[in-house]
Design a protein around this motif. Structure first.
Motif, short mmCIF file in Angstrom:
data_model
loop_
_atom_site.label_atom_id
_atom_site.label_comp_id
_atom_site.label_asym_id
_atom_site.label_seq_id
_atom_site.Cartn_x
_atom_site.Cartn_y
_atom_site.Cartn_z
N ARG A 23 -14.96 35.80 84.51
CA ARG A 23 -16.23 35.07 84.54
C ARG A 23 -16.60 34.59 83.14
N ASP A 68 -14.65 31.51 82.51
CA ASP A 68 -15.24 30.37 83.22
C ASP A 68 -16.44 29.81 82.45
N LYS A 123 -19.80 29.15 90.25
CA LYS A 123 -19.98 30.60 90.44
C LYS A 123 -21.44 30.90 90.75
N GLU A 131 -22.49 36.10 88.73
CA GLU A 131 -21.22 35.95 88.04
C GLU A 131 -21.39 35.26 86.70
N GLY A 187 -20.60 36.84 82.93
CA GLY A 187 -19.80 36.19 81.90
C GLY A 187 -20.59 35.98 80.61
#
Length: 95
Positions: free
Chosen positions: A41, A44, A67, A71, A75
């Motif tokens: 995550r 991303d 996401k 999530e 991250g």
């Protein structure tokens, strides 16, 4: 003296209709919180910020990464801990 009959019409009581709302169960996506998932995550979020320069909000990052909010926050937390992100007026930007 006899009473006069009332000439005012009275309205019949209205029927009470109860509204029922059905609660639909939404399938919740399970998110496994472990080092691998948090790292993915974070990747991303990092890539989304790198490819789209400027400060982004959580909602913007959700759209860019596809996401969920949880999530994205996972991250962001990872990247903040590593010192790769900084806050900028309620948004995050690469440090």
């Amino acid at each position: 003296m006899p009473r006069k009959k009332s000439t005012v019409a009275t309205a019949a009581p209205k029927a009470v209709v109860k509204k029922t709302t059905e609660k639909k169960e939404v399938a919740k996506k399970e998110i496994f919180v472990d080092a691998d998932n948090a790292g993915f995550r974070a990747g991303d979020v990092y890539n989304a910020l790198h490819d789209n320069e400027g400060a982004k909000s959580v909602e913007e990052l959700e759209k860019l990464t596809g996401k969920t909010e949880v999530e994205v926050l996972l991250g962001i937390g990872w990247l903040l801990k590593e010192g790769k992100l900084k806050g900028d007026g309620g948004k995050v930007v690469l440090a």
